[in-house]
Structure formats: C-alpha cells, structure tokens
Design a protein around this motif. Structure first.
Motif, PDB file in Angstrom:
ATOM      1  N   PHE A   1       1.038  -1.322   0.314  1.00  0.00           N
ATOM      2  CA  PHE A   1      -0.456   0.184   0.094  1.00  0.00           C
ATOM      3  C   PHE A   1       0.957   1.193   0.233  1.00  0.00           C
ATOM      4  N   GLY A   2       0.260   2.044  -0.828  1.00  0.00           N
ATOM      5  CA  GLY A   2       1.781   3.142  -0.653  1.00  0.00           C
ATOM      6  C   GLY A   2       0.731   4.335  -0.518  1.00  0.00           C
ATOM      7  N   LEU A   3       1.123   5.779  -0.505  1.00  0.00           N
ATOM      8  CA  LEU A   3       1.141   7.451  -0.832  1.00  0.00           C
ATOM      9  C   LEU A   3       1.302   7.560  -1.960  1.00  0.00           C
ATOM     10  N   ALA A   4       0.196   8.177  -2.655  1.00  0.00           N
ATOM     11  CA  ALA A   4       0.422   8.896  -3.785  1.00  0.00           C
ATOM     12  C   ALA A   4      -0.288  10.403  -3.904  1.00  0.00           C
ATOM     13  N   GLY A   5       0.083  11.220  -4.645  1.00  0.00           N
ATOM     14  CA  GLY A   5      -0.319  12.857  -4.624  1.00  0.00           C
ATOM     15  C   GLY A   5       0.816  13.891  -3.977  1.00  0.00           C
ATOM     16  N   ASP A   6       0.024  14.948  -4.512  1.00  0.00           N
ATOM     17  CA  ASP A   6       0.546  16.193  -3.682  1.00  0.00           C
ATOM     18  C   ASP A   6       0.842  16.262  -2.651  1.00  0.00           C
ATOM     19  N   GLU A   7       2.688  15.686  -1.859  1.00  0.00           N
ATOM     20  CA  GLU A   7       3.061  15.433  -1.186  1.00  0.00           C
ATOM     21  C   GLU A   7       2.937  16.210   0.315  1.00  0.00           C
ATOM     22  N   ARG A   8       3.212  18.061  -0.563  1.00  0.00           N
ATOM     23  CA  ARG A   8       2.746  19.661  -0.534  1.00  0.00           C
ATOM     24  C   ARG A   8       1.707  19.927   0.316  1.00  0.00           C
ATOM     25  N   ILE A   9       0.081  18.682   0.809  1.00  0.00           N
ATOM     26  CA  ILE A   9      -0.826  18.890   0.878  1.00  0.00           C
ATOM     27  C   ILE A   9      -0.745  17.883   1.763  1.00  0.00           C
ATOM     28  N   GLY A  10      -1.195  18.634   3.016  1.00  0.00           N
ATOM     29  CA  GLY A  10      -1.376  17.133   4.213  1.00  0.00           C
ATOM     30  C   GLY A  10      -0.381  16.520   4.660  1.00  0.00           C
ATOM     31  N   PRO A  11      -0.530  17.042   6.083  1.00  0.00           N
ATOM     32  CA  PRO A  11       1.155  16.473   6.642  1.00  0.00           C
ATOM     33  C   PRO A  11       0.689  14.456   6.773  1.00  0.00           C
ATOM     34  N   ALA A  12       1.648  14.223   6.459  1.00  0.00           N
ATOM     35  CA  ALA A  12       2.352  12.301   6.320  1.00  0.00           C
ATOM     36  C   ALA A  12       1.430  11.985   7.811  1.00  0.00           C
ATOM     37  N   LYS A  13       1.190  12.973   9.623  1.00  0.00           N
ATOM     38  CA  LYS A  13       0.560  12.726  10.292  1.00  0.00           C
ATOM     39  C   LYS A  13      -0.920  12.244   9.797  1.00  0.00           C
ATOM     40  N   ASN A  14      -1.176  12.570   8.973  1.00  0.00           N
ATOM     41  CA  ASN A  14      -2.457  12.847   8.557  1.00  0.00           C
ATOM     42  C   ASN A  14      -3.049  11.528   8.312  1.00  0.00           C
ATOM     43  N   PHE A  15      -2.066  10.538   8.241  1.00  0.00           N
ATOM     44  CA  PHE A  15      -2.700   9.019   7.402  1.00  0.00           C
ATOM     45  C   PHE A  15      -1.905   8.421   8.078  1.00  0.00           C
ATOM     46  N   GLU A  16      -1.558   8.516   9.451  1.00  0.00           N
ATOM     47  CA  GLU A  16      -1.497   7.201  10.351  1.00  0.00           C
ATOM     48  C   GLU A  16      -1.663   6.558  10.836  1.00  0.00           C
ATOM     49  N   LYS A  17      -3.180   6.817  10.640  1.00  0.00           N
ATOM     50  CA  LYS A  17      -4.526   5.271  10.558  1.00  0.00           C
ATOM     51  C   LYS A  17      -4.028   4.934   9.554  1.00  0.00           C
ATOM     52  N   ALA A  18      -4.500   4.640   8.423  1.00  0.00           N
ATOM     53  CA  ALA A  18      -4.503   4.242   7.121  1.00  0.00           C
ATOM     54  C   ALA A  18      -3.421   3.332   7.035  1.00  0.00           C
ATOM     55  N   PHE A  19      -1.705   4.121   7.150  1.00  0.00           N
ATOM     56  CA  PHE A  19      -1.250   3.196   7.093  1.00  0.00           C
ATOM     57  C   PHE A  19      -0.403   2.203   7.954  1.00  0.00           C
ATOM     58  N   ALA A  20      -0.798   2.191   9.414  1.00  0.00           N
ATOM     59  CA  ALA A  20      -0.999   1.534  10.475  1.00  0.00           C
ATOM     60  C   ALA A  20      -2.308   0.407   9.739  1.00  0.00           C
TER      61      ALA A  20
ATOM     62  N   GLY B   1      -0.425  -6.655   7.301  1.00  0.00           N
ATOM     63  CA  GLY B   1       0.899  -7.748   5.946  1.00  0.00           C
ATOM     64  C   GLY B   1       1.239  -6.498   5.550  1.00  0.00           C
ATOM     65  N   LEU B   2       0.459  -5.623   5.063  1.00  0.00           N
ATOM     66  CA  LEU B   2       0.976  -5.095   3.258  1.00  0.00           C
ATOM     67  C   LEU B   2       2.400  -3.828   3.470  1.00  0.00           C
ATOM     68  N   GLY B   3       2.965  -4.285   2.588  1.00  0.00           N
ATOM     69  CA  GLY B   3       4.346  -3.933   2.649  1.00  0.00           C
ATOM     70  C   GLY B   3       4.377  -1.922   2.507  1.00  0.00           C
ATOM     71  N   LEU B   4       4.807  -1.004   2.426  1.00  0.00           N
ATOM     72  CA  LEU B   4       4.276   0.362   2.253  1.00  0.00           C
ATOM     73  C   LEU B   4       5.786   1.108   1.705  1.00  0.00           C
ATOM     74  N   THR B   5       4.743   2.487   1.454  1.00  0.00           N
ATOM     75  CA  THR B   5       5.515   3.079   0.718  1.00  0.00           C
ATOM     76  C   THR B   5       5.063   4.337   0.395  1.00  0.00           C
ATOM     77  N   ALA B   6       6.144   5.395   0.435  1.00  0.00           N
ATOM     78  CA  ALA B   6       4.987   6.563   0.547  1.00  0.00           C
ATOM     79  C   ALA B   6       5.752   7.715  -0.490  1.00  0.00           C
ATOM     80  N   HIS B   7       5.467   8.490  -1.393  1.00  0.00           N
ATOM     81  CA  HIS B   7       5.887   9.361  -2.159  1.00  0.00           C
ATOM     82  C   HIS B   7       6.324  10.853  -1.577  1.00  0.00           C
ATOM     83  N   ALA B   8       7.774  10.795  -1.593  1.00  0.00           N
ATOM     84  CA  ALA B   8       7.987  11.678  -0.125  1.00  0.00           C
ATOM     85  C   ALA B   8       9.257  12.425  -1.406  1.00  0.00           C
ATOM     86  N   GLY B   9       9.727  13.620  -1.220  1.00  0.00           N
ATOM     87  CA  GLY B   9      11.030  13.581  -1.236  1.00  0.00           C
ATOM     88  C   GLY B   9      11.404  14.224  -2.581  1.00  0.00           C
ATOM     89  N   GLU B  10      10.045  14.256  -3.290  1.00  0.00           N
ATOM     90  CA  GLU B  10      10.388  15.029  -4.883  1.00  0.00           C
ATOM     91  C   GLU B  10      10.021  16.455  -4.798  1.00  0.00           C
TER      92      GLU B  10
END
Length: 333
Positions: free
Chosen positions: A162-181, A187-196
C-alpha cells in the motif's frame, strides 16, 4: 518479445499503471469509445503536456479511457510485456482504486482486469509482478482510509503493498498515520511518495509517521546529511525515478541528479520509470542512461536490481527465486 542478450536483469518498484499507457493503446481505446483526444498528443505522437498542471490533466484524460476490466487487462499485459522485452524479471505497479471509481468500476472488477493482464504477460514471458494500491494524499485522510479499507476487505494474493501518492505538499504525513497502521497490520508492504517536491522534511515525516520501508522518489533527502545517514542505517530503499524528476523540473539534467551521490553514500537506491510514456522513458532507458552518465559497471547495475528484489513486496519464497534468477542470468551473460 525477448530481451537482448547481455542485458543485466532489471526490476521496477515505482510505476503508475495508468501512467504507463502507451499512446498507441490510448488511441485504440479512444476509437473504441468514440472519444475526441483533442491536443493530447503532439505532431510526433507523444503526450504533449508542458508543465505539472497539464501533465496531470493529460494523465487523467488518458486514464479515463480505461473503462472495462478488459481495458485494464490489455494495459497490464502490454506494459509487462514491454518490460520483459527490456530484460525485466520483476515489476510492481501502483494501482488506483480512485481511478476505478471514476471509470465506474468496482475495485474487484478493476483488480480482475489488471491481474488477468499480468498473468497473461507472465505466461508468455516469465515476468513476475505484484500490485500496490495507492491512497491520494491531497484527497485527505478519509479518502486514504477508505482506500486501504477497500484493499483489506478484498484481499488478493497479487496485492502485496500500500502506498501514498498525490501532492506531498498538501497534508502532513501524520494525517495518514491511521491508514498506514491499518495497512501494516494487514501485512502489506508500505511505501509513500516523499522527497520529490516536498524536500527532505517530507521524507523524515513519512518515515516517522507512516513506518514505511521504501520511499517513492526520496531524492531530496540528499539535502540533509543526517537524513541520508538514517536511510543507510535503517536500510530504507528509495524508488528513484531520474527522468521523471528531470521532466518535472526537480533537476535540470541527469548529470546533476543525486542518484549516484546517494548510492555512493550507501543508500539503497533502485531505478524506476514512474509514468514512462509521459516522460519519454522506459525502465531500460533509465538503466542505460544512468549507467552511461555515471559510469556504472554491470556489477553496479546488478546491485541496483538486487536492491529492488530485496525490497520487493513479495513472500520470501518468491524473493529467493527472483534472486536466484538474477544470479543465473548474470552468470550466463
């Protein structure tokens, strides 16, 4: 189609399936559904976007033409066969439940089409693949939580991350803590767009709050020496997409791209194509051009593929088979 001889086996971790749609297939679907493509393509037949806004607009136009499971099957089969022809032995693609909804498909119908295409490509070429659904950052936390709930409620053996895409400048990562938990507990591998576009802090936040093992792009981490060291120590893998970064203006040219600097610092980097026809690249082109510019040997290219296989969202038995295949193919070359 079979790969050229003496090509170092390759692997990909970061490509958006709708963004992999070749112009020929898009034209075919436009004719099928009687859609006027307007100025989607230039006189040479390439996507004709010129800035980030028009890129997104054209991406959405092309994606909107995939309306049935069979369309997605054709897309997945086409892309995976293209990869196999370039010597790719494993590839993950990002899939978007949001695009399925926009197309009027259920998540399961969308998945059915993609899996059918992937399996046809595997039967013909031997390429292995997996699917990684994405939440869209700028759609907000509720949207991302709905996306992961859909994935968890409809498990499939080919969906392994499972991953996170979209505009990384909108919405801090903390907002998605529940979804990634939720995704991690499933048991899914985790990745997120960041540092672009978001800078080094975006990478730090993704690591801190989302507990990811891979970072989509992540190249702006080079701006923070302590962060680079953290990536090394925590064995975080970067899904680097050099020509995507150049096309979107993050860096002016490949010579100034930090991929080699990060590699030399000990960061686990991989090479990826992101949205290949939009950026006029392929995974093979990424390997060839990056190796040419930075003088990478076959052994370095092999190590990059090995990084990808070791970070892939697959079971350990499949990983072992892929690593053995990498060794066998490089020994035979």
């Amino acid at each position: 189609m079979r790969p050229k001889q003496n090509v170092v086996p390759r692997a990909e971790l970061h490509c958006h399936i709708e963004g992999a749609a070749p112009p020929t297939l898009v034209r075919k679907l436009a004719e099928r559904y009687d859609v006027d493509l307007g100025d989607l393509f230039d006189t040479n037949g390439n996507y004709s976007w010129h800035d980030f806004t028009t890129f997104i607009q054209q991406y959405d136009v092309a994606a909107s033409l995939f309306r049935r499971p069979g369309d997605y099957a054709e897309l997945a089969e086409t892309y995976y066969k293209m990869l196999a022809a370039e010597g790719v032995i494993y590839a993950e693609v990002f899939i978007s439940p949001d695009h399925a909804v926009k197309a009027g498909l259920s998540y399961n119908s969308y998945l059915e089409g993609l899996v059918a295409g992937l399996e046809r490509a595997k039967a013909d070429t031997g390429i292995e693949g997996r699917l990684v659904p994405l939440g869209v950052r700028h759609e907000g936390a509720e949207s991302v939580e709905a996306a992961i709930k859909e994935v968890i409620d409809n498990p499939h053996p080919m969906v392994t991350g499972f991953g996170l895409a979209g505009d990384e400048r909108i919405g801090p990562a903390k907002n998605f803590e529940k979804a990634f938990a939720m995704a991690g507990e499933a048991g899914l591998g985790l990745t997120a767009h960041a540092g672009e576009f978001g800078g080094a802090q975006s990478v730090k936040d993704a690591l801190d709050y989302l507990k990811i093992t891979r970072v989509g792009h992540g190249v702006r981490a080079v701006e923070d020496e302590a962060l680079v060291q953290r990536l090394v120590e925590e064995k975080i893998t970067l899904e680097v997409c050099p020509h995507s970064n150049i096309a979107l203006g993050v860096y002016s040219n490949l010579r100034f791209h930090p991929v080699n600097m990060l590699r030399q610092a000990g960061v686990r980097i991989t090479l990826n194509s992101d949205d290949p026809p939009f950026f006029r690249t392929t995974l093979g082109h990424e390997y060839v051009e990056t190796s040419r510019v930075f003088g990478w040997t076959r052994d370095i290219q092999k190590s990059i593929t090995k990084n990808a296989l070791e970070a892939a969202f697959v079971d350990e038995a499949t990983r072992a088979v892929l690593l053995e295949r990498l060794e066998a193919l490089t020994e035979d070359a």
